[in-house]
Design a protein around this motif. Structure first.
Motif, PDB file in Angstrom:
ATOM      1  N   LEU A 163     -41.319 -64.103  51.606  1.00  0.00           N
ATOM      2  CA  LEU A 163     -41.463 -62.594  51.434  1.00  0.00           C
ATOM      3  C   LEU A 163     -43.331 -62.460  51.681  1.00  0.00           C
ATOM      4  N   SER A 164     -43.087 -61.125  51.997  1.00  0.00           N
ATOM      5  CA  SER A 164     -44.601 -60.839  52.623  1.00  0.00           C
ATOM      6  C   SER A 164     -45.227 -60.226  51.594  1.00  0.00           C
ATOM      7  N   MET A 165     -46.279 -59.828  52.368  1.00  0.00           N
ATOM      8  CA  MET A 165     -47.522 -60.380  51.067  1.00  0.00           C
ATOM      9  C   MET A 165     -47.259 -58.837  50.759  1.00  0.00           C
ATOM     10  N   GLN A 166     -46.789 -57.455  51.377  1.00  0.00           N
ATOM     11  CA  GLN A 166     -46.974 -55.698  50.952  1.00  0.00           C
ATOM     12  C   GLN A 166     -46.447 -56.004  49.738  1.00  0.00           C
ATOM     13  N   TYR A 167     -45.765 -57.150  48.683  1.00  0.00           N
ATOM     14  CA  TYR A 167     -44.862 -56.588  47.924  1.00  0.00           C
ATOM     15  C   TYR A 167     -46.358 -57.209  46.770  1.00  0.00           C
ATOM     16  N   ILE A 168     -47.496 -57.192  46.861  1.00  0.00           N
ATOM     17  CA  ILE A 168     -48.535 -58.234  45.947  1.00  0.00           C
ATOM     18  C   ILE A 168     -48.945 -56.677  45.070  1.00  0.00           C
ATOM     19  N   PRO A 169     -49.214 -55.793  45.429  1.00  0.00           N
ATOM     20  CA  PRO A 169     -50.057 -54.482  45.140  1.00  0.00           C
ATOM     21  C   PRO A 169     -48.787 -53.740  43.659  1.00  0.00           C
ATOM     22  N   VAL A 170     -47.809 -53.672  44.029  1.00  0.00           N
ATOM     23  CA  VAL A 170     -46.364 -53.349  43.704  1.00  0.00           C
ATOM     24  C   VAL A 170     -46.105 -54.204  42.140  1.00  0.00           C
ATOM     25  N   VAL A 171     -46.344 -55.380  42.514  1.00  0.00           N
ATOM     26  CA  VAL A 171     -45.463 -56.828  42.066  1.00  0.00           C
ATOM     27  C   VAL A 171     -46.725 -57.027  40.464  1.00  0.00           C
ATOM     28  N   ALA A 172     -48.264 -56.100  40.938  1.00  0.00           N
ATOM     29  CA  ALA A 172     -49.322 -56.369  40.070  1.00  0.00           C
ATOM     30  C   ALA A 172     -49.561 -55.456  39.344  1.00  0.00           C
ATOM     31  N   ILE A 173     -49.233 -54.008  39.645  1.00  0.00           N
ATOM     32  CA  ILE A 173     -48.709 -53.025  38.674  1.00  0.00           C
ATOM     33  C   ILE A 173     -47.634 -53.452  38.193  1.00  0.00           C
ATOM     34  N   ILE A 174     -46.285 -53.601  38.100  1.00  0.00           N
ATOM     35  CA  ILE A 174     -45.724 -53.495  37.282  1.00  0.00           C
ATOM     36  C   ILE A 174     -45.459 -54.204  36.564  1.00  0.00           C
ATOM     37  N   CYS A 175     -46.567 -55.641  36.712  1.00  0.00           N
ATOM     38  CA  CYS A 175     -46.952 -56.783  35.953  1.00  0.00           C
ATOM     39  C   CYS A 175     -47.454 -56.373  34.386  1.00  0.00           C
ATOM     40  N   THR A 176     -48.319 -55.598  35.198  1.00  0.00           N
ATOM     41  CA  THR A 176     -49.595 -55.029  34.373  1.00  0.00           C
ATOM     42  C   THR A 176     -48.537 -53.732  33.355  1.00  0.00           C
ATOM     43  N   ALA A 177     -47.870 -53.017  33.727  1.00  0.00           N
ATOM     44  CA  ALA A 177     -47.210 -52.028  33.054  1.00  0.00           C
ATOM     45  C   ALA A 177     -46.449 -53.070  31.570  1.00  0.00           C
ATOM     46  N   ILE A 178     -45.875 -54.271  32.576  1.00  0.00           N
ATOM     47  CA  ILE A 178     -44.598 -55.401  30.936  1.00  0.00           C
ATOM     48  C   ILE A 178     -46.109 -55.943  30.373  1.00  0.00           C
ATOM     49  N   SER A 179     -46.577 -55.996  31.074  1.00  0.00           N
ATOM     50  CA  SER A 179     -47.765 -57.333  29.466  1.00  0.00           C
ATOM     51  C   SER A 179     -48.599 -56.397  28.782  1.00  0.00           C
ATOM     52  N   CYS A 180     -49.003 -54.598  29.272  1.00  0.00           N
ATOM     53  CA  CYS A 180     -49.594 -54.366  28.826  1.00  0.00           C
ATOM     54  C   CYS A 180     -48.619 -53.823  27.256  1.00  0.00           C
ATOM     55  N   VAL A 181     -47.641 -53.650  27.520  1.00  0.00           N
ATOM     56  CA  VAL A 181     -46.355 -52.455  26.631  1.00  0.00           C
ATOM     57  C   VAL A 181     -46.737 -53.803  25.559  1.00  0.00           C
TER      58      VAL A 181
END
Length: 133
Positions: free
Chosen positions: A47-65
């Motif tokens: 898995l490429s490191m390029q997905y880390i920012p996307v995963v971080a934003i999605i994780c932030t959104a789901i966690s905060c909801v």
């Protein structure tokens, strides 16, 4: 306002902040679990490191909801406010950890994006939590 009414208001405020901290704790548990899974995937797959920012934003959104739902579910009103407070505290703590770790990878715009995402999704979670009753 008599003493009894003031005491009840103070108890509601303290209960509100305890709910926010419970929601915040739940948010960070989810974040930690997602990042551990992500670390394993990065380590043991191609898995490429390029997905880390996307995963971080999605994780932030789901966690905060979810944190906003938890924070506002025991409140009687103002779900948007309690959820947004949870999201804002989540963002402040995460940015502080990021700065203390010396990570400048995301830059200022990345931190602002994450903070706005946390605030908005926490507010949405607060609205959901207050209306689940």
């Amino acid at each position: 306002m008599n003493k009894t009414a003031r005491g009840k208001d103070r108890d509601k405020k303290q209960g509100g902040f305890m709910s926010v901290f419970k929601g915040l704790g739940l948010s960070y548990m989810i974040t930690c679990a997602v990042f551990v899974v992500c670390a394993f995937l990065l380590t043991y797959t191609d898995l490429s490191m390029q997905y880390i920012p996307v995963v971080a934003i999605i994780c932030t959104a789901i966690s905060c909801v979810i944190g906003g739902v938890k924070a506002s579910s025991s409140m009687e009103n103002k779900g948007l406010m309690w959820g947004a407070v949870t999201g804002a505290l989540y963002a402040v703590i995460l940015i502080a950890i990021n700065i203390m770790a010396g990570s400048e990878a995301s830059g200022v715009m990345g931190k602002v994006t994450m903070a706005v995402c946390a605030l908005a999704s926490g507010g949405v979670g607060g609205i959901i939590g207050i209306n689940r009753k």
